[in-house]
Design a protein around this motif. Structure first.
Motif, PDB file in Angstrom:
ATOM      1  N   ALA B  81       0.877  -1.175   0.000  1.00 31.58           N
ATOM      2  CA  ALA B  81       0.000   0.000   0.000  1.00 31.58           C
ATOM      3  C   ALA B  81       0.909   1.218   0.000  1.00 31.58           C
ATOM      4  N   PHE B  82       0.470   2.256  -0.714  1.00 32.98           N
ATOM      5  CA  PHE B  82       1.335   3.431  -0.903  1.00 32.98           C
ATOM      6  C   PHE B  82       0.631   4.723  -0.510  1.00 32.98           C
ATOM      7  N   THR B  83       1.417   5.776  -0.341  1.00 35.09           N
ATOM      8  CA  THR B  83       0.888   7.103  -0.039  1.00 35.09           C
ATOM      9  C   THR B  83      -0.121   7.532  -1.094  1.00 35.09           C
ATOM     10  N   LYS B  84      -1.118   8.338  -0.675  1.00 36.13           N
ATOM     11  CA  LYS B  84      -2.041   8.933  -1.645  1.00 36.13           C
ATOM     12  C   LYS B  84      -1.625  10.361  -1.978  1.00 36.13           C
ATOM     13  N   ASN B  85      -0.535  10.847  -1.355  1.00 38.09           N
ATOM     14  CA  ASN B  85      -0.024  12.184  -1.675  1.00 38.09           C
ATOM     15  C   ASN B  85       0.190  12.277  -3.180  1.00 38.09           C
ATOM     16  N   LEU B  86      -0.242  13.386  -3.786  1.00 38.13           N
ATOM     17  CA  LEU B  86      -0.112  13.532  -5.241  1.00 38.13           C
ATOM     18  C   LEU B  86       1.347  13.694  -5.658  1.00 38.13           C
ATOM     19  N   VAL B  87       2.190  14.089  -4.712  1.00 33.74           N
ATOM     20  CA  VAL B  87       3.626  14.102  -4.976  1.00 33.74           C
ATOM     21  C   VAL B  87       4.164  12.766  -4.464  1.00 33.74           C
ATOM     22  N   LYS B  88       4.495  11.883  -5.380  1.00 31.76           N
ATOM     23  CA  LYS B  88       4.941  10.544  -4.984  1.00 31.76           C
ATOM     24  C   LYS B  88       6.431  10.404  -5.224  1.00 31.76           C
ATOM     25  N   ALA B  89       7.137   9.826  -4.249  1.00 29.10           N
ATOM     26  CA  ALA B  89       8.570   9.601  -4.392  1.00 29.10           C
ATOM     27  C   ALA B  89       8.816   8.549  -5.472  1.00 29.10           C
ATOM     28  N   ALA B  90      10.028   8.587  -6.066  1.00 30.85           N
ATOM     29  CA  ALA B  90      10.376   7.647  -7.139  1.00 30.85           C
ATOM     30  C   ALA B  90      10.165   6.184  -6.731  1.00 30.85           C
ATOM     31  N   PRO B  91      10.614   5.749  -5.530  1.00 34.41           N
ATOM     32  CA  PRO B  91      10.421   4.329  -5.189  1.00 34.41           C
ATOM     33  C   PRO B  91       8.944   3.917  -5.125  1.00 34.41           C
ATOM     34  N   ALA B 130      15.731   6.285 -12.376  1.00 32.71           N
ATOM     35  CA  ALA B 130      16.861   5.459 -12.809  1.00 32.71           C
ATOM     36  C   ALA B 130      17.592   4.885 -11.591  1.00 32.71           C
ATOM     37  N   ASN B 131      17.694   5.694 -10.521  1.00 35.55           N
ATOM     38  CA  ASN B 131      18.366   5.212  -9.312  1.00 35.55           C
ATOM     39  C   ASN B 131      17.616   4.071  -8.632  1.00 35.55           C
ATOM     40  N   CYS B 132      16.273   4.125  -8.697  1.00 32.74           N
ATOM     41  CA  CYS B 132      15.477   3.010  -8.154  1.00 32.74           C
ATOM     42  C   CYS B 132      15.859   1.716  -8.866  1.00 32.74           C
ATOM     43  N   GLU B 133      15.956   1.813 -10.193  1.00 36.24           N
ATOM     44  CA  GLU B 133      16.260   0.623 -10.978  1.00 36.24           C
ATOM     45  C   GLU B 133      17.670   0.114 -10.654  1.00 36.24           C
ATOM     46  N   SER B 160      11.466 -14.684 -15.415  1.00 37.61           N
ATOM     47  CA  SER B 160      10.950 -13.340 -15.645  1.00 37.61           C
ATOM     48  C   SER B 160      12.082 -12.314 -15.701  1.00 37.61           C
ATOM     49  N   SER B 161      11.913 -11.332 -16.574  1.00 43.41           N
ATOM     50  CA  SER B 161      12.910 -10.265 -16.661  1.00 43.41           C
ATOM     51  C   SER B 161      12.614  -9.139 -15.671  1.00 43.41           C
ATOM     52  N   LEU B 162      11.532  -9.275 -14.940  1.00 46.66           N
ATOM     53  CA  LEU B 162      11.164  -8.219 -13.970  1.00 46.66           C
ATOM     54  C   LEU B 162      12.092  -8.246 -12.759  1.00 46.66           C
ATOM     55  N   ASN B 163      12.252  -7.080 -12.126  1.00 45.96           N
ATOM     56  CA  ASN B 163      13.040  -7.043 -10.900  1.00 45.96           C
ATOM     57  C   ASN B 163      12.381  -7.898  -9.825  1.00 45.96           C
ATOM     58  N   LYS B 164      13.211  -8.417  -8.928  1.00 50.25           N
ATOM     59  CA  LYS B 164      12.710  -9.269  -7.840  1.00 50.25           C
ATOM     60  C   LYS B 164      12.740  -8.541  -6.496  1.00 50.25           C
ATOM     61  N   THR B 165      13.210  -7.276  -6.529  1.00 51.20           N
ATOM     62  CA  THR B 165      13.381  -6.530  -5.281  1.00 51.20           C
ATOM     63  C   THR B 165      12.551  -5.242  -5.294  1.00 51.20           C
ATOM     64  N   LEU B 166      11.794  -5.028  -4.216  1.00 51.45           N
ATOM     65  CA  LEU B 166      11.086  -3.754  -4.029  1.00 51.45           C
ATOM     66  C   LEU B 166      12.042  -2.757  -3.369  1.00 51.45           C
ATOM     67  N   VAL B 167      11.915  -1.501  -3.749  1.00 51.94           N
ATOM     68  CA  VAL B 167      12.847  -0.469  -3.301  1.00 51.94           C
ATOM     69  C   VAL B 167      12.119   0.520  -2.385  1.00 51.94           C
ATOM     70  N   MET B 168      12.717   0.886  -1.277  1.00 47.10           N
ATOM     71  CA  MET B 168      12.139   1.910  -0.403  1.00 47.10           C
ATOM     72  C   MET B 168      13.215   2.893   0.048  1.00 47.10           C
ATOM     73  N   SER B 169      12.827   4.165   0.115  1.00 44.68           N
ATOM     74  CA  SER B 169      13.765   5.202   0.553  1.00 44.68           C
ATOM     75  C   SER B 169      13.058   6.115   1.546  1.00 44.68           C
ATOM     76  N   THR B 170      13.818   6.655   2.490  1.00 45.45           N
ATOM     77  CA  THR B 170      13.251   7.599   3.453  1.00 45.45           C
ATOM     78  C   THR B 170      14.316   8.598   3.875  1.00 45.45           C
ATOM     79  N   GLY B 171      13.900   9.829   4.094  1.00 41.09           N
ATOM     80  CA  GLY B 171      14.855  10.865   4.497  1.00 41.09           C
ATOM     81  C   GLY B 171      14.451  12.198   3.904  1.00 41.09           C
ATOM     82  N   VAL B 172      15.435  13.007   3.542  1.00 45.26           N
ATOM     83  CA  VAL B 172      15.171  14.354   3.035  1.00 45.26           C
ATOM     84  C   VAL B 172      14.599  14.292   1.618  1.00 45.26           C
ATOM     85  N   ILE B 173      13.624  15.150   1.333  1.00 50.27           N
ATOM     86  CA  ILE B 173      13.014  15.248   0.006  1.00 50.27           C
ATOM     87  C   ILE B 173      13.873  16.142  -0.882  1.00 50.27           C
ATOM     88  N   GLY B 174      13.924  15.820  -2.186  1.00 50.48           N
ATOM     89  CA  GLY B 174      14.516  16.743  -3.159  1.00 50.48           C
ATOM     90  C   GLY B 174      16.004  16.599  -3.358  1.00 50.48           C
TER      91      GLY B 174
END
Lengths: 474, 474
Positions: B81-91, B130-133, B160-174
């Motif tokens: 489940a993800f944020t509903k904020n209209l500004v969504k982080a890359a991950p 690109a950094n998420c990937e 499958s050629s899809l990634n097998k890892t979910l990515v999460m980041s937290t900290g300063v925005i921008g």
């Protein structure tokens, strides 16, 4: 700068004067912050036919003015806006019903406002309603005595049994008013009412709760039609529970303009939206928010040329409406400048939004974000928090790739871009700190969608805010 | 009390152990607040087939863990489940799209999460995506090497050629991620991953930003059908920008339960609503809010008796759903307890509302009011502010004359009524202070309208909150 210094000196001199005057009731403890002295006027152009006064009747623990009465020698066209909070204080219910009855009667009979600070008379049940009536009755009685004392007694234009005084209260919620003190305080005001700057200044002091300085402004305006001129005087109080949804916690405007009921109602509604409904201190919409306007028409009746501003087909109406909005904005800004614990005055401009509603929603979301407010307190250009608050305000139109964000220096030097078309711009941190150092800060969020805009005014969230509100009742 | 003391001692001992272990990367500066030690486990029942590890790759200025990797030896059913904020982080965008693609393929292929703290990778444009990937690719590569090293290499069930890892980041925005540091950090984790408590504990440390203690809980549960049992492990981080509108800023749950995609999606949505969507620290909905659940089914495959929890006609499903909700609530409460600057943990119960939506709206409005939060900080029973926040939440049904308000002591002694049927009740201030003294505070707002209720958890607003957020970036 010289002007401010001189004003400040005048304000100090003026205060010394009050301390020696007969109606300055132990205000020796009143000290205003040095950086706010420039907002305290030392004179004013007050509306004709109004008389003001204030004293300390013992509601507040400190010996400061807590009871103010302002009346017109003739009946006024009266209009008001109230809080939309579902928990409404007794005076809100009382005034709303009184104004409805006056409008239904077709004859303007309202002549005065009586205001107490220290106790809000909110969530006080039947006793609270009865106390409103007692306050209004005592004020009406005082006015009768003043009419008799007057050298030019005015025969009341109506034998209406309705009250002639609107009641306002501000302070702690859930306590009953010390009504005996208030009623005897009202009668003690006899002989202490007047129309000088000093009287009005004392009246403004009586509105204050956690405010650090009184908020009172005046203006003299010429009608574009050339029919005449009129005066406006506005008083307001802050300083917490400020996120008005109709009007801030107590503001009163007095004018000697002559204006029809329909025109006054329309102008007030327009002006409140652009002023008090565009400010926020803490996002808390009070139970007591009230703004009243009393227009006694004496600027017209005192001259040979009678005039009255009308809602329809009257070029003077647009002027009045716009002037009232500007006037209330000035007053509302003073409330923000004195927000509880405020060290910054922050202007949030949102432009090119999909609708005015969207623009205001975004600006208010930013203004109420504790993270944005503390960042400004820390003079930190942490724009990610601003964009985050934009995103969770859920405007109906939003495109992350067209958003631009700027710091706008108040000295007229070029804007500092932080984000352009959704892309962070490397910026000079030293320059950002410089822009965020002064008391007055302005930011611009350009959504790049359509042509609608809104401005909201707020303050920062400081240690002092926590000091004040961690121990307000005690 | 004795138990807490002993747990605290264990936690201290346990930390000393880490400081000497090979994978404890300069955590010598890690000190947890004395009063939070009781929330830090010293052992756990971890799900089978998962391996965890963490290190400091140099994103944070302090030398603390800032990179965590947790993977399963076999593919997992994954839900998020993800944020509903209209500004969504890359991950958020990356994970959402990856999960959609996995679901569309019909074959579960997700096996891991990689998490960095210190930089949120939000508002970072194409580079951020690109950094998420790059993070996911590096993690997938590490996993391949781990598979080869394994004594019992598992043949991947999919090409499958899809990634097998979910990515999460937290900290300063921008800010852009220091992606080189992260990629080499991921490869440095080889040989440092394991399934002991110590490995998981380090993983939880890697989630932290302004958190003062790591949040990790485990549970072992028996299916009511008797088919088998399974383990849950949950990790979360706070501590500001917490007003989740889907999930808090990063939480990951790992289980060896065997469960269908439909059942897992349904259970997560139900559980998130009752847990992370019922807490708030500051009313700021983050750009990064993410919760993931990975279920590898090894509790079933490791035994002779194969089982899988299904959405329809399966008594085990209700049990799983309810258990997950309780589990996430426990985790969410830890986030509130560690809210930025929090000195109080406040439970707001709204009962007998016209609808569940109304009850939650009121509870959240109270929880987010700076005036209510500072009053609790000051241990002041200023209930007028609570009622005021109730009124301006604008529930669809509200009757000021049926509202009751109580302080609920956590020691089981009788509730203290402050307002009954809209009428203030004179109360013993000393008793109120006594109730408001402990860390844990509970209030009850009974609307007296219908039968719906909601509970929201929050913390107070302290000087320390202003300290933290007035200088977060610096």
């Amino acid at each position: 700068m010289l002007l401010f210094k001189s004003l400040a000196q005048k304000a100090t001199a003026s205060r010394s004067l009050f301390l020696n005057s007969s109606f300055s009731i132990r205000n020796s403890s009143t000290m205003f912050p040095e950086n706010k002295l420039r907002f305290i006027p030392t004179s004013g152009t007050y509306p004709l036919g109004f008389f003001a006064g204030s004293l300390c009747c013992g509601i507040k623990k400190t010996l400061r003015n807590d009871l103010t009465f302002i009346y017109s020698s003739t009946p006024c066209t009266a209009s008001a806006a109230f809080t939309k909070n579902l928990v409404k204080a007794a005076p809100v219910t009382f005034d709303k019903s009184l104004l409805d009855n006056v409008k239904a009667s077709g004859t303007p009979t309202i002549r005065a406002v009586v205001v107490n600070s220290g106790v809000a008379n909110a969530v006080t049940g039947i006793v609270g309603m009865a106390n409103c009536e007692k306050m209004a009755n005592a004020a009406d009685k005082l006015m009768e005595l003043c009419d008799k004392d007057s050298k030019n007694p005015i025969v009341s234009s109506s034998s209406s049994s309705l009250n002639k005084t609107l009641v306002m209260s501000t302070g702690v919620i859930g306590q009953q008013l010390p009504i005996e003190k208030i009623v005897s305080g009202i009668s003690n005001l006899q002989g202490k009412l007047g129309s000088d700057h000093e009287h009005w200044f004392q009246a403004a002091l009586g509105f204050m709760t956690t405010d650090t300085f009184p908020k009172i402004i005046t203006k003299r305006l010429q009608l574009p039609s050339g029919k005449g001129s009129f005066n406006l005087c506005g008083i307001a109080k802050g300083a917490g529970m400020i996120h008005p949804n109709m009007a801030t916690l107590l503001s009163s405007v007095f004018t000697d303009a002559s204006i029809s009921q329909a025109a006054l109602d329309n102008a007030l509604s327009y002006a409140v939206d652009l002023s008090f409904n565009s400010i926020t201190v803490d996002g808390d919409t009070s139970t007591n928010d009230t703004i009243t306007v009393l227009a006694n028409g004496q600027a017209s009746t005192s001259t040979g040329n009678k005039w009255e501003i009308q809602l329809e087909n009257d070029p003077d109406f647009d002027f009045f409406k716009t002037s009232l909005a500007e006037f209330l904005k000035e007053l509302a800004i003073l409330v923000v400048r004195d927000g509880e614990g405020a060290t910054k005055f922050i202007e949030i401009n949102v432009t090119n939004a999909g609708s005015t509603e969207d623009a205001k929603k975004i600006a208010k979301s930013i203004a109420n974000s504790p993270l944005v407010k503390t960042a400004f307190y820390g003079q930190d250009a942490n724009w990610g928090r601003i964009l985050c608050a934009t995103g969770y305000s859920y405007p109906s139109s939003f495109n992350p790739d067209t958003v631009c964000l700027y710091l706008v220096p108040k000295d007229g030097s070029p804007q500092l871009p932080l984000l352009v078309n959704g892309q962070p711009i490397p910026f000079d941190e030293a320059r950002a700190s410089e822009i965020l150092k002064p008391e007055d800060i302005s930011i611009l969020i350009d959504l790049g969608i359509s042509k609608h805009s809104a401005t909201v005014y707020t303050c920062d969230l400081s240690h002092e805010y926590v000091n004040i509100n961690g121990s307000y009742r005690s």
